[in-house]
Design a protein around this motif. Sequence first.
Motif, PDB file in Angstrom:
ATOM      1  N   MET A 125      -7.979  -8.266  -2.821  1.00  0.00           N
ATOM      2  CA  MET A 125      -7.740  -7.416  -3.849  1.00  0.00           C
ATOM      3  C   MET A 125      -7.795  -6.142  -3.413  1.00  0.00           C
ATOM      4  N   PRO A 126      -8.904  -5.453  -2.820  1.00  0.00           N
ATOM      5  CA  PRO A 126      -8.989  -4.021  -2.742  1.00  0.00           C
ATOM      6  C   PRO A 126      -8.123  -3.470  -1.636  1.00  0.00           C
ATOM      7  N   VAL A 127      -7.679  -4.530  -0.698  1.00  0.00           N
ATOM      8  CA  VAL A 127      -6.746  -4.310   0.475  1.00  0.00           C
ATOM      9  C   VAL A 127      -5.350  -4.025  -0.057  1.00  0.00           C
ATOM     10  N   PHE A 128      -5.021  -5.142  -1.114  1.00  0.00           N
ATOM     11  CA  PHE A 128      -3.689  -4.811  -1.731  1.00  0.00           C
ATOM     12  C   PHE A 128      -3.864  -3.505  -2.483  1.00  0.00           C
ATOM     13  N   ALA A 129      -4.785  -3.283  -3.044  1.00  0.00           N
ATOM     14  CA  ALA A 129      -4.678  -1.734  -4.050  1.00  0.00           C
ATOM     15  C   ALA A 129      -4.454  -0.667  -3.024  1.00  0.00           C
ATOM     16  N   GLY A 130      -5.194  -0.734  -1.653  1.00  0.00           N
ATOM     17  CA  GLY A 130      -5.209   0.362  -1.140  1.00  0.00           C
ATOM     18  C   GLY A 130      -3.872   0.385  -0.504  1.00  0.00           C
ATOM     19  N   VAL A 131      -3.207  -0.577  -0.057  1.00  0.00           N
ATOM     20  CA  VAL A 131      -1.668  -0.635   0.591  1.00  0.00           C
ATOM     21  C   VAL A 131      -0.814  -0.236  -0.324  1.00  0.00           C
ATOM     22  N   PHE A 132      -0.955  -0.786  -1.908  1.00  0.00           N
ATOM     23  CA  PHE A 132       0.007  -0.467  -2.826  1.00  0.00           C
ATOM     24  C   PHE A 132      -0.091   1.034  -3.163  1.00  0.00           C
ATOM     25  N   ALA A 133      -1.370   1.572  -3.327  1.00  0.00           N
ATOM     26  CA  ALA A 133      -1.349   3.284  -3.625  1.00  0.00           C
ATOM     27  C   ALA A 133      -0.743   3.840  -2.552  1.00  0.00           C
ATOM     28  N   TRP A 134      -0.867   3.253  -1.227  1.00  0.00           N
ATOM     29  CA  TRP A 134      -0.482   4.348  -0.158  1.00  0.00           C
ATOM     30  C   TRP A 134       0.980   4.185  -0.248  1.00  0.00           C
ATOM     31  N   GLY A 135       1.553   2.831  -0.341  1.00  0.00           N
ATOM     32  CA  GLY A 135       2.955   2.638  -0.237  1.00  0.00           C
ATOM     33  C   GLY A 135       3.890   3.234  -1.256  1.00  0.00           C
ATOM     34  N   PHE A 136       3.412   2.880  -2.603  1.00  0.00           N
ATOM     35  CA  PHE A 136       4.254   3.264  -3.722  1.00  0.00           C
ATOM     36  C   PHE A 136       3.770   4.532  -4.434  1.00  0.00           C
ATOM     37  N   LEU A 137       2.592   4.900  -4.457  1.00  0.00           N
ATOM     38  CA  LEU A 137       2.087   6.094  -5.063  1.00  0.00           C
ATOM     39  C   LEU A 137       1.928   7.187  -4.172  1.00  0.00           C
ATOM     40  N   ARG A 138       2.098   7.103  -2.665  1.00  0.00           N
ATOM     41  CA  ARG A 138       1.915   7.945  -1.942  1.00  0.00           C
ATOM     42  C   ARG A 138       0.337   8.624  -1.971  1.00  0.00           C
ATOM     43  N   GLU A 139      -0.518   7.651  -2.182  1.00  0.00           N
ATOM     44  CA  GLU A 139      -1.963   8.303  -2.316  1.00  0.00           C
ATOM     45  C   GLU A 139      -2.509   8.157  -0.742  1.00  0.00           C
ATOM     46  N   ARG A 140      -2.900   9.393  -0.321  1.00  0.00           N
ATOM     47  CA  ARG A 140      -3.561   9.159   1.276  1.00  0.00           C
ATOM     48  C   ARG A 140      -4.942   8.484   1.048  1.00  0.00           C
ATOM     49  N   GLN A 141      -4.895   7.653   1.997  1.00  0.00           N
ATOM     50  CA  GLN A 141      -6.138   6.618   1.870  1.00  0.00           C
ATOM     51  C   GLN A 141      -7.138   7.203   3.073  1.00  0.00           C
ATOM     52  N   GLY A 142      -6.694   7.835   4.152  1.00  0.00           N
ATOM     53  CA  GLY A 142      -7.607   8.523   5.318  1.00  0.00           C
ATOM     54  C   GLY A 142      -8.134   7.256   6.138  1.00  0.00           C
ATOM     55  N   LYS A 143      -8.284   7.662   7.373  1.00  0.00           N
ATOM     56  CA  LYS A 143      -8.829   6.958   8.379  1.00  0.00           C
ATOM     57  C   LYS A 143     -10.096   5.793   8.108  1.00  0.00           C
ATOM     58  N   THR A 144     -11.110   6.457   7.621  1.00  0.00           N
ATOM     59  CA  THR A 144     -12.102   5.741   7.138  1.00  0.00           C
ATOM     60  C   THR A 144     -11.990   4.479   6.326  1.00  0.00           C
ATOM     61  N   ARG A 145     -10.914   4.781   5.154  1.00  0.00           N
ATOM     62  CA  ARG A 145     -10.754   3.557   4.360  1.00  0.00           C
ATOM     63  C   ARG A 145      -9.818   2.634   5.026  1.00  0.00           C
ATOM     64  N   TRP A 146      -8.946   2.875   5.892  1.00  0.00           N
ATOM     65  CA  TRP A 146      -8.116   2.018   6.608  1.00  0.00           C
ATOM     66  C   TRP A 146      -8.842   1.309   7.533  1.00  0.00           C
ATOM     67  N   LEU A 147     -10.001   1.907   8.240  1.00  0.00           N
ATOM     68  CA  LEU A 147     -11.030   1.216   9.084  1.00  0.00           C
ATOM     69  C   LEU A 147     -11.743  -0.090   8.047  1.00  0.00           C
ATOM     70  N   GLY A 148     -12.089   0.666   7.098  1.00  0.00           N
ATOM     71  CA  GLY A 148     -12.896  -0.355   5.945  1.00  0.00           C
ATOM     72  C   GLY A 148     -12.067  -1.499   5.650  1.00  0.00           C
ATOM     73  N   TYR A 149     -10.626  -1.122   5.336  1.00  0.00           N
ATOM     74  CA  TYR A 149      -9.730  -2.561   5.081  1.00  0.00           C
ATOM     75  C   TYR A 149      -9.586  -3.295   6.020  1.00  0.00           C
TER      76      TYR A 149
END
Length: 321
Positions: A125-149
Amino acid sequence: MASVDRSAVAAADPAPARRGPARTRVVGFAWAALTVMIFSGWFVVTRFGVTRELRIWDIAALRFGVGALLLAPAVLRRGARLPAAAWGEGLIFSVLWGVPFVLLVALGLKLTSAAQAASVAPTLMPVFAGVFAWGFLRERQGKTRWLGYAAIVAGLGCLVHAGATAQGAPSAWGILALAAAAAMWAIYTLLFRRSGLTPIQSAALICVWSSALYLPLYLFLGLSRLRLASAGEIALQVVYQGVLMSGVALITYNRAVSLLGSSAATAIIALVPAVASMLAIPILGETPSLAEGISIVVIVLGVLLASRPTPARRESILSQT
């Protein structure tokens, strides 16, 4: 002029400004921790129900029927009238985190196991949330979060593989149902954050809409098996499904999303497999293997990285203090 004076004081002594967002995150983590504890037990309780006399249809009916009775006053009492747009949002929420979500998770539990289900749905669920926020809402996740996912996904893969080694390969349909539920959960989280509804209003609307749309079909089609279950089994499901999951957990989770943001709050939910495994040791006598233990540690590390606020989120919190 007063705002200028406050700005000057904040610039001279930034400690209060730092304490504001820090306190917000601590409170948000407390709400998220309570949610994790309830969700961890939910997979065990639901698995208990669907492998005995009750079926997934009964679980959904108890969850939202009891939840609607408890929470309906929040949106139906005099003086609490919501605009039509809010009811429309509630209908969408009931599709994403109402009966369809519960039926998918219950199906996944029936085809896999409590441990496997608790490892898949909350972790993805958090991985989907991060990807959706990045892909559809253009929310910047940052390298640390991508590493976490990435760490969360890697830990999940190892955990499922370790469980398959000991218990056999999980059902592909069961995994697919749990992944679909995780995606719906993530979409709900992103939409709720922008809805303007309070946590209790959202929880109440989900229960009211779910009951109104589902219970007539449940009764008309004769899906109930409640008469076959013991009073103790029904009481357990009423308390956990109707009170804790439909009421307490919905409110605590929504509150965590409001305080931490959708990405951080959903990342905390990935701790469910770790908590469920720890609860299983004293309650069920099930001790995770070394491989499963290492996988859980990797997931926890991923959560710690994925739950860190992005620079934009930190600036937003500071601007509110």
